[in-house]
Design a protein around this motif. Structure first.
Motif, PDB file in Angstrom:
ATOM      1  N   ASP A  79      -8.263  35.237  14.483  1.00  0.00           N
ATOM      2  CA  ASP A  79      -8.361  34.693  16.005  1.00  0.00           C
ATOM      3  C   ASP A  79      -9.541  33.457  15.887  1.00  0.00           C
ATOM      4  OD1 ASP A  79     -10.826  35.792  15.279  1.00  0.00           O
ATOM      5  OD2 ASP A  79     -10.919  37.445  16.535  1.00  0.00           O
ATOM      6  N   THR A  80      -9.488  32.782  14.847  1.00  0.00           N
ATOM      7  CA  THR A  80     -10.107  31.648  14.943  1.00  0.00           C
ATOM      8  C   THR A  80      -9.673  30.632  13.528  1.00  0.00           C
ATOM      9  OG1 THR A  80     -12.372  30.606  14.377  1.00  0.00           O
ATOM     10  CG2 THR A  80     -11.912  32.417  13.331  1.00  0.00           C
ATOM     11  N   ASN A  82     -11.926  28.603  12.572  1.00  0.00           N
ATOM     12  CA  ASN A  82     -13.020  28.198  11.899  1.00  0.00           C
ATOM     13  C   ASN A  82     -13.531  28.844  10.858  1.00  0.00           C
ATOM     14  OD1 ASN A  82     -15.993  27.636  11.358  1.00  0.00           O
ATOM     15  ND2 ASN A  82     -16.677  27.979  13.629  1.00  0.00           N
ATOM     16  N   THR A  85     -17.485  30.558  10.014  1.00  0.00           N
ATOM     17  CA  THR A  85     -18.375  31.237  11.003  1.00  0.00           C
ATOM     18  C   THR A  85     -18.266  32.566  10.504  1.00  0.00           C
ATOM     19  OG1 THR A  85     -18.272  31.996  13.240  1.00  0.00           O
ATOM     20  CG2 THR A  85     -16.123  32.108  12.471  1.00  0.00           C
ATOM     21  N   GLY A  88     -15.418  36.735  14.421  1.00  0.00           N
ATOM     22  CA  GLY A  88     -13.997  36.601  14.540  1.00  0.00           C
ATOM     23  C   GLY A  88     -13.341  36.639  13.204  1.00  0.00           C
ATOM     24  N   ARG A 219     -19.504  29.610  16.822  1.00  0.00           N
ATOM     25  CA  ARG A 219     -18.403  29.933  17.609  1.00  0.00           C
ATOM     26  C   ARG A 219     -17.114  30.288  16.782  1.00  0.00           C
ATOM     27  NH1 ARG A 219     -16.517  24.604  20.502  1.00  0.00           N
ATOM     28  NH2 ARG A 219     -15.661  23.991  18.422  1.00  0.00           N
ATOM     29  N   ALA A 220     -16.361  31.248  17.656  1.00  0.00           N
ATOM     30  CA  ALA A 220     -15.121  31.651  16.769  1.00  0.00           C
ATOM     31  C   ALA A 220     -13.979  31.577  17.812  1.00  0.00           C
ATOM     32  CB  ALA A 220     -15.231  33.010  16.131  1.00  0.00           C
ATOM     33  N   ASP A 221     -13.046  30.489  17.680  1.00  0.00           N
ATOM     34  CA  ASP A 221     -11.912  30.332  18.684  1.00  0.00           C
ATOM     35  C   ASP A 221     -11.088  29.682  17.780  1.00  0.00           C
ATOM     36  OD1 ASP A 221     -12.628  27.469  18.531  1.00  0.00           O
ATOM     37  OD2 ASP A 221     -13.706  27.649  20.453  1.00  0.00           O
ATOM     38  N   LEU A 222     -10.062  29.249  18.606  1.00  0.00           N
ATOM     39  CA  LEU A 222      -8.779  28.446  17.991  1.00  0.00           C
ATOM     40  C   LEU A 222      -8.771  27.034  18.087  1.00  0.00           C
ATOM     41  CD1 LEU A 222      -5.913  31.109  18.932  1.00  0.00           C
ATOM     42  CD2 LEU A 222      -6.922  30.949  16.707  1.00  0.00           C
ATOM     43  N   THR A 223      -9.821  26.471  18.265  1.00  0.00           N
ATOM     44  CA  THR A 223     -10.120  25.080  18.395  1.00  0.00           C
ATOM     45  C   THR A 223      -9.502  24.446  16.782  1.00  0.00           C
ATOM     46  OG1 THR A 223     -12.124  24.943  19.546  1.00  0.00           O
ATOM     47  CG2 THR A 223     -11.803  23.065  18.312  1.00  0.00           C
ATOM     48  N   ALA A 238      -0.781  32.449  17.768  1.00  0.00           N
ATOM     49  CA  ALA A 238      -2.062  33.285  17.639  1.00  0.00           C
ATOM     50  C   ALA A 238      -2.053  34.665  16.985  1.00  0.00           C
ATOM     51  CB  ALA A 238      -2.919  33.424  18.930  1.00  0.00           C
TER      52      ALA A 238
END
Length: 611
Positions: A79-80, A82, A85, A88, A219-223, A238
């Motif tokens: 889910d990330t 990153n 981090t 996530g 932050r843990a996202d899909l950037t 995803a």
């Protein structure tokens, strides 16, 4: 809306003032330190094998043809993007996305060769280390990789929310950017403890200072990250799939350390729920290479037309990793604070029967945490080790000084009465009695019960006999398997009694030992000290690791450390393997089968040309 501080930083960059600011940062000139060496490479204890003008590593195919897509598999979900981090579930892609200042040669125990850094400079005292960056180095967006980026990388990995890297970099005193292509790291005043640290700095994945907002470790996202390596993310679904593509005009394509690597224009990762589903997908042609970790699958799982026709090839490749799998006690758990309890539980694991009956004799029983290497204990401690251990005699088990630690040995027929009798005696001594066929604490009547946390359902059949053996002692081991996301979160939060995990030390053990075993990282969220070891004698041995000057000294201290960890029963070594089990499509080929240090590198594989 961007933070005012970020807008200010961009304004400084735009006006060209940032370099002036950084040039004054930590402006402490290096003191006279004796002989200063500048080189294209650095070896830990010897001289680099490859000269400055080498063209490529000997173990790769410099003429490997370029081809289309390499399809690989991953297990679980993500889910990330990153990778750094503590939140996530990160996608397993960092090895493709980021380059470092220097890279390891896999045919030398511990030697680094320049990549982003074309040269390294250091004094005999190891008081500082300077890197000269290659002016050709570029990020995927075409912007140059400079010393400012290296400093930004160091600052990010020194943050509290990056505990794994922060532990490694703790002894860096300060950093100074000297020019766009030159940066110096000043190390702490313990000169003798700095021998390993430059190697850790040199292998940090380099991040872009000009795109720092992407690298918020909280932050843990899909950037999508900005790559400094050979690949960047092309597309993704995803939690299910990620497709990487080669960076157009990758600056290091013909660099000596990259020749023969990155032979595929795309790398596609598909995610599968578990190992069983993943194997079926492989046999059905969904991906190209499978690293098999389950003995039952290797012995009986590879069937069907693709195998019979030769389209799928099974091969065993030599393995050189200091890696074992082990049951790890959380020593912060109330039931495992007493060493005698941990030793008693260890008596219940019957490796000989399990390996013969359930794992098809695919494994060996570990006698050390540094499997297949000279760094682990092999006999009774020698004079060098005793000199290290003697000051702590009163704090260590007496047996440690006179004999080698041995794992539990059984006949392999399933009868472990002798081992259970020893376990019963240890539990009695530590205040655990049997009442109504249940082991309870003499003082408070609480049962001796704990949970083994797993994330792979296929492991359950291996641990159930262990569970039944403990039941004969009146000990209840609950086996719980959870999904990957929940498992990662519970491990980060230290919410477990026992884990079944792989422990992997470096080919030449170094600063990673701090992260695994130092009391500073016990009970710290996200740390790799998953046994929560907090032992001043262990800490003392880790200090000795940092101070070693010769390979012989390193061997002595890692063997001493190995003995302490084993005799204190912080874990139960479960198994080790001397070979990689690999299944792959017949159209693929790979470098020589010579045993190389570290893990397999599929970027050095290639697709055969059609005849």
């Amino acid at each position: 809306m961007s933070h005012p501080r970020n807008r200010f930083t961009r304004w400084i960059l735009a006006t060209g003032l940032l370099l002036t600011v950084l040039l004054t940062y930590a402006a402490k000139p290096p003191a006279p330190d004796g002989q200063i060496t500048r080189s294209h490479a650095r070896a830990l204890y010897d001289q680099p094998f490859y000269p400055a003008d080498f063209q490529h590593f000997n173990y790769i195919n410099p003429n490997a043809p370029a081809s289309g897509t390499l399809r690989l598999a991953a297990q679980g979900t993500f889910d990330t993007f990153n990778a750094f981090t503590t939140k996530g579930v990160p996608a397993s892609l960092s090895g493709h996305l980021y380059d470092s200042l220097m890279v390891r040669s896999k045919d030398e125990p511990y030697t680094l060769y320049g990549l982003i850094a074309e040269a390294i400079e250091y004094p005999a005292s190891n008081r500082w280390v300077r890197f000269y960056l290659n002016p050709k180095a570029r990020f995927a967006d075409g912007k140059p990789i400079t010393a400012v980026d290296v400093q930004f990388t160091f600052e990010q990995f020194s943050r509290k929310d990056a505990p794994i890297y922060r532990a490694t970099l703790a002894n860096v005193e300060s950093v100074k950017v000297e020019s766009p292509q030159q940066i110096i790291f000043y190390l702490n005043d313990n000169h003798d403890e700095n021998r390993l640290l430059p190697f850790q700095i040199a292998q940090l994945p380099i991040l872009p200072a000009h795109d720092r907002e992407r690298y918020d470790f909280s932050r843990a996202d899909l950037t999508l990250p900005l790559s400094s390596g050979a690949y960047t993310i092309k597309s993704y679904e995803a939690g299910k799939q990620v497709i990487l593509r080669q960076v157009e005009n990758y600056w290091a394509k013909h660099h000596p350390v990259r020749v023969g690597h990155n032979n595929f224009r795309q790398i596609q990762y598909d995610y599968f729920r578990n190992a069983t589903v993943s194997l079926q997908a492989f046999l059905a042609g969904r991906y190209d290479i499978r690293l098999e970790t389950i003995a039952k699958n290797w012995s009986h799982g590879y069937t069907g037309k693709a195998v019979k026709s030769g389209n799928i090839i099974k091969t065993l490749l030599p393995r050189k990793t200091n890696q074992i799998q082990a049951f790890i006690f959380n020593t912060s758990s109330t039931v495992f604070k007493d060493r005698r309890v941990r030793q008693a539980i260890s008596q219940g694991y019957d490796f000989q029967w399990t390996n013969r009956t359930l794992m098809y004799n695919n494994y060996q029983q570990p006698h050390s945490l540094f499997a297949n290497s000279e760094f682990g204990q092999h006999s009774a401690p020698d004079a060098r080790e005793l000199k290290l251990l003697q000051p702590f005699r009163q704090k260590l088990p007496a047996e440690l000084f006179t004999r080698q630690w041995q794992p539990v040995k059984t006949s392999g027929d399933g009868n472990i009465r002798t081992q259970l009798q020893q376990a019963h005696s240890l539990l009695q001594q530590s205040g655990w009695l049997v009442k109504n066929q249940q082991r309870v604490n003499r003082k408070n009547g609480q049962p001796l019960s704990f949970e083994l946390l797993l994330t792979t359902p296929e492991q359950e059949r291996i641990v159930l006999p262990f569970q039944r053996n403990l039941e004969q002692l009146g000990v209840q081991m609950r086996v719980k398997t959870v999904d990957l996301a929940q498992y990662i979160q519970r491990v980060r939060n230290k919410d477990y009694d026992m884990l079944l995990r792989t422990i992997s030390h470096g080919t030449t053990p170094g600063n990673e030992l701090q992260r695994y075993w130092h009391s500073q990282y016990a009970n710290e969220q996200g740390s790799q000290n998953i046994a929560n070891v907090s032992n001043p004698v262990v800490d003392a041995m880790l200090a000795e690791v940092r101070a070693v000057k010769t390979l012989e000294d390193l061997i002595a201290v890692t063997r001493a450390l190995d003995r302490i960890l084993l005799w204190e029963y912080y874990l139960i070594p479960q198994l080790q393997a001397g070979q990689w089990r690999v299944a792959h499509r017949s159209r693929l080929d790979y470098p020589s089968g010579t045993a190389l240090n570290g893990h397999l590198d599929f970027t050095a594989w290639w697709e055969k040309k059609e005849k």
